[in-house]
Design a protein around this motif. Structure first.
Motif, PDB file in Angstrom:
ATOM      1  N   ALA A 116       0.828  -1.286  -0.094  1.00  0.00           N
ATOM      2  CA  ALA A 116       0.081  -0.123  -0.119  1.00  0.00           C
ATOM      3  C   ALA A 116       0.968   1.311  -0.053  1.00  0.00           C
ATOM      4  O   ALA A 116       0.371   2.070  -0.677  1.00  0.00           O
ATOM      5  CB  ALA A 116      -0.838   0.091   1.243  1.00  0.00           C
ATOM      6  N   GLN A 117       1.940   1.329   0.746  1.00  0.00           N
ATOM      7  CA  GLN A 117       2.975   2.472   0.782  1.00  0.00           C
ATOM      8  C   GLN A 117       3.366   2.717  -0.608  1.00  0.00           C
ATOM      9  O   GLN A 117       3.571   3.788  -0.982  1.00  0.00           O
ATOM     10  CB  GLN A 117       3.816   1.972   1.782  1.00  0.00           C
ATOM     11  N   GLN A 118       3.867   1.593  -1.381  1.00  0.00           N
ATOM     12  CA  GLN A 118       4.351   1.625  -2.618  1.00  0.00           C
ATOM     13  C   GLN A 118       3.327   2.140  -3.511  1.00  0.00           C
ATOM     14  O   GLN A 118       3.693   3.228  -4.378  1.00  0.00           O
ATOM     15  CB  GLN A 118       4.803   0.239  -3.132  1.00  0.00           C
ATOM     16  N   LEU A 119       2.119   1.660  -3.510  1.00  0.00           N
ATOM     17  CA  LEU A 119       1.167   2.220  -4.471  1.00  0.00           C
ATOM     18  C   LEU A 119       0.685   3.731  -4.165  1.00  0.00           C
ATOM     19  O   LEU A 119       0.444   4.452  -5.104  1.00  0.00           O
ATOM     20  CB  LEU A 119      -0.285   1.447  -4.096  1.00  0.00           C
ATOM     21  N   ALA A 120       1.002   4.310  -2.940  1.00  0.00           N
ATOM     22  CA  ALA A 120       0.656   5.496  -2.458  1.00  0.00           C
ATOM     23  C   ALA A 120       2.055   6.382  -2.836  1.00  0.00           C
ATOM     24  O   ALA A 120       1.773   7.786  -2.679  1.00  0.00           O
ATOM     25  CB  ALA A 120       0.273   5.738  -1.004  1.00  0.00           C
ATOM     26  N   GLY A 121       3.051   5.846  -3.548  1.00  0.00           N
ATOM     27  CA  GLY A 121       4.248   6.572  -3.626  1.00  0.00           C
ATOM     28  C   GLY A 121       4.920   7.183  -2.388  1.00  0.00           C
ATOM     29  O   GLY A 121       5.788   7.875  -2.459  1.00  0.00           O
ATOM     30  N   LEU A 122       4.766   6.267  -1.366  1.00  0.00           N
ATOM     31  CA  LEU A 122       5.341   6.720  -0.229  1.00  0.00           C
ATOM     32  C   LEU A 122       6.668   5.910  -0.059  1.00  0.00           C
ATOM     33  O   LEU A 122       7.578   6.289   1.005  1.00  0.00           O
ATOM     34  CB  LEU A 122       4.412   6.354   1.046  1.00  0.00           C
ATOM     35  N   SER A 123       6.898   4.834  -0.666  1.00  0.00           N
ATOM     36  CA  SER A 123       7.936   4.022  -0.678  1.00  0.00           C
ATOM     37  C   SER A 123       8.442   3.464  -2.243  1.00  0.00           C
ATOM     38  O   SER A 123       7.303   3.639  -2.875  1.00  0.00           O
ATOM     39  CB  SER A 123       8.128   2.963   0.244  1.00  0.00           C
ATOM     40  N   PRO A 124       9.528   3.255  -2.613  1.00  0.00           N
ATOM     41  CA  PRO A 124       9.847   3.003  -3.969  1.00  0.00           C
ATOM     42  C   PRO A 124       9.144   1.935  -4.415  1.00  0.00           C
ATOM     43  O   PRO A 124       9.021   0.801  -3.576  1.00  0.00           O
ATOM     44  CB  PRO A 124      11.326   2.671  -3.768  1.00  0.00           C
ATOM     45  N   ASP A 125       8.637   1.713  -5.671  1.00  0.00           N
ATOM     46  CA  ASP A 125       8.256   0.636  -6.160  1.00  0.00           C
ATOM     47  C   ASP A 125       9.167  -0.226  -7.190  1.00  0.00           C
ATOM     48  O   ASP A 125       9.714   0.502  -8.016  1.00  0.00           O
ATOM     49  CB  ASP A 125       6.916   0.989  -7.328  1.00  0.00           C
ATOM     50  N   ARG A 126       9.613  -1.317  -6.554  1.00  0.00           N
ATOM     51  CA  ARG A 126      10.712  -1.873  -7.299  1.00  0.00           C
ATOM     52  C   ARG A 126      10.447  -3.001  -8.240  1.00  0.00           C
ATOM     53  O   ARG A 126      11.367  -3.842  -8.542  1.00  0.00           O
ATOM     54  CB  ARG A 126      11.708  -2.580  -6.261  1.00  0.00           C
ATOM     55  N   LEU A 127       9.084  -3.239  -8.503  1.00  0.00           N
ATOM     56  CA  LEU A 127       8.707  -4.523  -9.352  1.00  0.00           C
ATOM     57  C   LEU A 127       8.003  -4.127 -10.493  1.00  0.00           C
ATOM     58  O   LEU A 127       7.714  -5.202 -11.172  1.00  0.00           O
ATOM     59  CB  LEU A 127       7.728  -5.041  -8.450  1.00  0.00           C
ATOM     60  N   SER A 128       8.102  -2.927 -10.947  1.00  0.00           N
ATOM     61  CA  SER A 128       7.170  -2.826 -12.333  1.00  0.00           C
ATOM     62  C   SER A 128       8.016  -2.857 -13.667  1.00  0.00           C
ATOM     63  O   SER A 128       8.156  -1.731 -14.326  1.00  0.00           O
ATOM     64  CB  SER A 128       6.592  -1.279 -12.259  1.00  0.00           C
ATOM     65  N   TRP A 129       8.683  -4.076 -13.733  1.00  0.00           N
ATOM     66  CA  TRP A 129       9.475  -4.227 -14.799  1.00  0.00           C
ATOM     67  C   TRP A 129       8.847  -5.857 -15.485  1.00  0.00           C
ATOM     68  O   TRP A 129       8.550  -6.704 -14.544  1.00  0.00           O
ATOM     69  CB  TRP A 129      10.971  -3.985 -14.524  1.00  0.00           C
TER      70      TRP A 129
END
Length: 293
Positions: A268-281
Motif C-alpha cells: 500500500a505504501q508503494q502504491l501511494a508513492g510513499l516508498s519505492p516501487d521496485r517491481l514494475s518491470w
C-alpha cells in the motif's frame, strides 16, 4: 457454539504441510475440526491430521499418485508449497510454484472440489504488478497451455529465449506473477462451474524454512532486517496461516479473485508513492540487460 469457519467435518487438503506456513495452517484446520490431508516431500508431523501423503510437486507422476490417495470430494484446497529458486533451477522453480498448481486444478480440483468450495494459493509479494499490461503480455504464453507437457514446454521456451540462462531467483518472480495472473483468470470459470472461490495471499518476508535462502538473495539477514516495513518485524508463519484459514472458510464466502497482500501495508505504501516501487518491470527487460552465463 456456531461454526462460523465451516471446516467442521469437511475435507481440507494442504500442500507444503510439513513446515512453515503449511504446517501452521494444518494445525489451525485440525483445531477447527477439518479432516486434513497433508502433502509434502516429507511426512507432515502434525498431530490430528487424517492422512500425511509424501509427494514431489515437481513430478507429474508423484502428483498423480498423491491424488489417488485423496478423497473424491474436497471442500477446501490450499496450495502452500513453493521453492525460492535460490538453489534451484529456473525450470524446477517454475514447475513447483506454478505448473504444479495449474495442473492440479485443471486435472483434479475442478472435478473434486464441491459446490461452493474454495481454492487458496500462496503466491508472494515478489509477484506483484502482475496486472500491468506489459507484464500480463509476458505471462500470457506461460499460463495459456493445457496439460503438464504443454506447460513445461512453454516454460522451457521462455528460458530458451535467453539462452537457457534464466536464474532460479527470477524464475521465482515469474512463477508467482504467473500464479497471480492465472488465479484472476479462473474466477469466472470456477464460479460458472460450481461457484468455487479462488484466492491468493501474497506474503511479505516470513520466518519459515526458506528465510535463509531469501536472506541470501538479499545479501544477508542484516539487509532483510533493514527493510521490515511498518510492522517493524518479520512475519511469522502463523500470520500467514490465519489469513489462509479465513480465505478458505465460510467467513469469506463472497470473496473470490482476491490477491491479499499480507505485508502490514508495505505494498500500500508503494502504491501511494510513499516508498519505492521496485517491481514494475518485465523479466525480459531485465534479462536483455544481463549477459548470458
Amino acid at each position: 457454539m456456531t461454526d462460523h469457519f465451516g471446516y467442521q467435518g469437511r475435507v481440507s487438503v494442504v500442500t507444503g504441510a510439513a513446515s512453515g506456513m503449511g504446517r501452521a495452517l494444518a494445525e489451525i484446520l485440525v483445531d477447527l475440526g477439518a479432516s486434513v490431508y497433508a502433502i509434502d516431500r516429507v511426512e507432515a508431523p502434525v498431530e490430528g491430521i487424517t492422512k500425511a501423503i509424501v509427494a514431489d510437486l515437481g513430478d507429474k507422476s508423484s502428483i498423480d499418485a498423491a491424488f489417488a490417495e485423496l478423497p473424491k470430494e474436497i471442500h477446501s484446497f490450499f496450495g502452500v508449497a513453493g521453492i525460492s529458486g535460490v538453489h534451484q533451477s529456473y525450470l524446477d522453480t517454475f514447475t513447483v510454484n506454478f505448473i504444479a498448481n495449474k495442473y492440479i486444478t485443471d486435472t483434479y480440483l475442478r472435478d473434486r472440489v464441491v459446490e461452493r468450495g474454495s481454492l487458496t494459493f500462496v503466491t508472494s509479494n515478489g509477484g506483484l504488478r502482475w496486472e500491468n499490461p506489459d507484464i500480463r503480455e509476458e505471462l500470457q504464453p506461460l499460463i495459456d497451455p493445457s496439460g503438464w507437457d504443454g506447460l513445461v514446454s512453454a516454460a522451457s521456451a521462455f528460458n530458451d529465449r535467453f539462452g537457457g540462462a534464466v536464474p532460479g531467483s527470477l524464475g521465482y518472480i515469474l512463477s508467482k506473477r504467473a500464479l497471480n495472473y492465472w488465479i484472476a483468470t479462473q474466477v469466472g470459470p470456477l464460479a460458472d462451474l460450481k461457484k468455487i472461490r479462488i484466492n491468493a495471499i501474497l506474503p511479505a518476508m516470513t520466518i519459515s524454512g526458506m528465510i535463509g535462502e531469501f536472506a541470501e538473495m538479499k545479501g544477508g539477514m542484516d539487509a532483510v532486517e533493514a527493510d521490515l516495513g511498518p510492522a517493524g518485524r518479520l512475519a511469522e508463519s502463523v500470520d500467514m496461516a490465519r489469513v489462509l484459514a479465513f480465505l478458505g472458510s465460510d467467513l469469506a464466502g463472497y470473496v473470490s479473485g482476491a490477491h491479499l497482500c499480507v505485508d502490514f501495508g508495505m505494498n500500500a505504501q508503494q502504491l501511494a508513492g510513499l516508498s519505492p516501487d521496485r517491481l514494475s518491470w518485465t523479466l525480459a527487460s531485465v534479462l536483455n540487460r544481463t549477459p548470458a552465463a
